[in-house]
Design a protein around this motif. Structure first.
Motif, PDB file in Angstrom:
ATOM      1  N   GLU A   8       0.834  -1.209   0.000  1.00  0.00           N
ATOM      2  CA  GLU A   8       0.000   0.000   0.000  1.00  0.00           C
ATOM      3  C   GLU A   8       0.869   1.259   0.000  1.00  0.00           C
ATOM      4  O   GLU A   8       0.575   2.220  -0.701  1.00  0.00           O
ATOM      5  CB  GLU A   8      -0.937   0.001   1.218  1.00  0.00           C
ATOM      6  N   GLU A   9       1.939   1.242   0.775  1.00  0.00           N
ATOM      7  CA  GLU A   9       2.835   2.403   0.839  1.00  0.00           C
ATOM      8  C   GLU A   9       3.527   2.624  -0.500  1.00  0.00           C
ATOM      9  O   GLU A   9       3.617   3.756  -0.990  1.00  0.00           O
ATOM     10  CB  GLU A   9       3.871   2.214   1.952  1.00  0.00           C
ATOM     11  N   ARG A  10       4.020   1.561  -1.127  1.00  0.00           N
ATOM     12  CA  ARG A  10       4.679   1.688  -2.438  1.00  0.00           C
ATOM     13  C   ARG A  10       3.686   2.157  -3.497  1.00  0.00           C
ATOM     14  O   ARG A  10       4.017   2.974  -4.359  1.00  0.00           O
ATOM     15  CB  ARG A  10       5.304   0.357  -2.860  1.00  0.00           C
ATOM     16  N   LEU A  11       2.464   1.647  -3.433  1.00  0.00           N
ATOM     17  CA  LEU A  11       1.428   2.067  -4.385  1.00  0.00           C
ATOM     18  C   LEU A  11       1.105   3.552  -4.206  1.00  0.00           C
ATOM     19  O   LEU A  11       1.003   4.294  -5.180  1.00  0.00           O
ATOM     20  CB  LEU A  11       0.166   1.230  -4.183  1.00  0.00           C
ATOM     21  N   ARG A  12       0.984   4.002  -2.958  1.00  0.00           N
ATOM     22  CA  ARG A  12       0.697   5.414  -2.689  1.00  0.00           C
ATOM     23  C   ARG A  12       1.825   6.311  -3.202  1.00  0.00           C
ATOM     24  O   ARG A  12       1.578   7.344  -3.825  1.00  0.00           O
ATOM     25  CB  ARG A  12       0.505   5.631  -1.187  1.00  0.00           C
ATOM     26  N   GLY A  19       1.469  11.592 -10.313  1.00  0.00           N
ATOM     27  CA  GLY A  19       0.436  12.635 -10.322  1.00  0.00           C
ATOM     28  C   GLY A  19      -0.967  12.096 -10.489  1.00  0.00           C
ATOM     29  O   GLY A  19      -1.840  12.797 -10.982  1.00  0.00           O
ATOM     30  N   LEU A  20      -1.218  10.860 -10.084  1.00  0.00           N
ATOM     31  CA  LEU A  20      -2.537  10.268 -10.248  1.00  0.00           C
ATOM     32  C   LEU A  20      -3.485  10.581  -9.099  1.00  0.00           C
ATOM     33  O   LEU A  20      -4.685  10.446  -9.242  1.00  0.00           O
ATOM     34  CB  LEU A  20      -2.410   8.747 -10.410  1.00  0.00           C
ATOM     35  N   ASP A  21      -2.951  10.971  -7.975  1.00  0.00           N
ATOM     36  CA  ASP A  21      -3.791  11.333  -6.837  1.00  0.00           C
ATOM     37  C   ASP A  21      -4.075  12.821  -6.860  1.00  0.00           C
ATOM     38  O   ASP A  21      -3.256  13.612  -7.293  1.00  0.00           O
ATOM     39  CB  ASP A  21      -3.102  10.977  -5.519  1.00  0.00           C
ATOM     40  N   LYS A  22      -5.237  13.208  -6.361  1.00  0.00           N
ATOM     41  CA  LYS A  22      -5.573  14.621  -6.268  1.00  0.00           C
ATOM     42  C   LYS A  22      -4.729  15.262  -5.183  1.00  0.00           C
ATOM     43  O   LYS A  22      -4.483  14.673  -4.144  1.00  0.00           O
ATOM     44  CB  LYS A  22      -7.054  14.803  -5.923  1.00  0.00           C
ATOM     45  N   ARG A  23      -4.305  16.472  -5.439  1.00  0.00           N
ATOM     46  CA  ARG A  23      -3.551  17.195  -4.431  1.00  0.00           C
ATOM     47  C   ARG A  23      -4.489  17.616  -3.312  1.00  0.00           C
ATOM     48  O   ARG A  23      -5.620  18.039  -3.578  1.00  0.00           O
ATOM     49  CB  ARG A  23      -2.904  18.436  -5.039  1.00  0.00           C
ATOM     50  N   PRO A  24      -4.037  17.551  -2.080  1.00  0.00           N
ATOM     51  CA  PRO A  24      -4.932  17.912  -0.977  1.00  0.00           C
ATOM     52  C   PRO A  24      -5.299  19.389  -0.960  1.00  0.00           C
ATOM     53  O   PRO A  24      -6.365  19.751  -0.517  1.00  0.00           O
ATOM     54  CB  PRO A  24      -4.138  17.534   0.282  1.00  0.00           C
ATOM     55  N   ASP A  25      -4.430  20.257  -1.462  1.00  0.00           N
ATOM     56  CA  ASP A  25      -4.726  21.683  -1.428  1.00  0.00           C
ATOM     57  C   ASP A  25      -5.556  22.139  -2.620  1.00  0.00           C
ATOM     58  O   ASP A  25      -5.955  23.282  -2.694  1.00  0.00           O
ATOM     59  CB  ASP A  25      -3.443  22.506  -1.329  1.00  0.00           C
ATOM     60  N   GLY A  26      -5.809  21.262  -3.595  1.00  0.00           N
ATOM     61  CA  GLY A  26      -6.637  21.598  -4.737  1.00  0.00           C
ATOM     62  C   GLY A  26      -5.942  22.389  -5.820  1.00  0.00           C
ATOM     63  O   GLY A  26      -6.546  22.767  -6.815  1.00  0.00           O
ATOM     64  N   ARG A  27      -4.646  22.678  -5.657  1.00  0.00           N
ATOM     65  CA  ARG A  27      -3.928  23.452  -6.658  1.00  0.00           C
ATOM     66  C   ARG A  27      -3.499  22.549  -7.798  1.00  0.00           C
ATOM     67  O   ARG A  27      -3.224  21.390  -7.619  1.00  0.00           O
ATOM     68  CB  ARG A  27      -2.704  24.114  -6.040  1.00  0.00           C
TER      69      ARG A  27
END
Length: 98
Positions: A8-12, A19-27
């Protein structure tokens, strides 16, 4: 269970690196809805034109070449605005370490 946590850690990390995950700050994401996208595209074109026209006008006044540099920088500003909108809708991935 430790194997699963490692996976799970390597996948994350891989998803974040690509860049497949959304940025938490929305920028860095496209605006939501058609009004947001249209407003951002319009601002991109307008700002590039203003900078091009401003530079051309200032250089023409300084060098006394009216209207030639104004026209050249108007065309360059227009091209820059179109390229900004193109990049807005087609983000390019940057190769990492290659």
């Amino acid at each position: 269970m430790d194997e699963r946590n490692g996976f799970e850690e390597r996948l994350r990390q891989a998803r974040a690196r690509e860049g497949l995950d959304k940025r938490p700050d929305g920028r860095g994401a496209l605006p939501q809805g058609p009004w947001g996208i249209g407003l951002r595209a319009g601002v991109e074109v307008f700002s590039a034109l203003v900078v091009g026209i401003g530079l051309g006008f200032a250089l023409d006044r300084w060098l006394g070449t009216w209207p030639w540099l104004f026209l050249v920088f108007f065309v360059l500003g227009s091209a820059a605005g179109v390229m900004n909108v193109y990049r807005l809708f087609n983000p390019r991935r940057h190769p990492r370490g290659k």
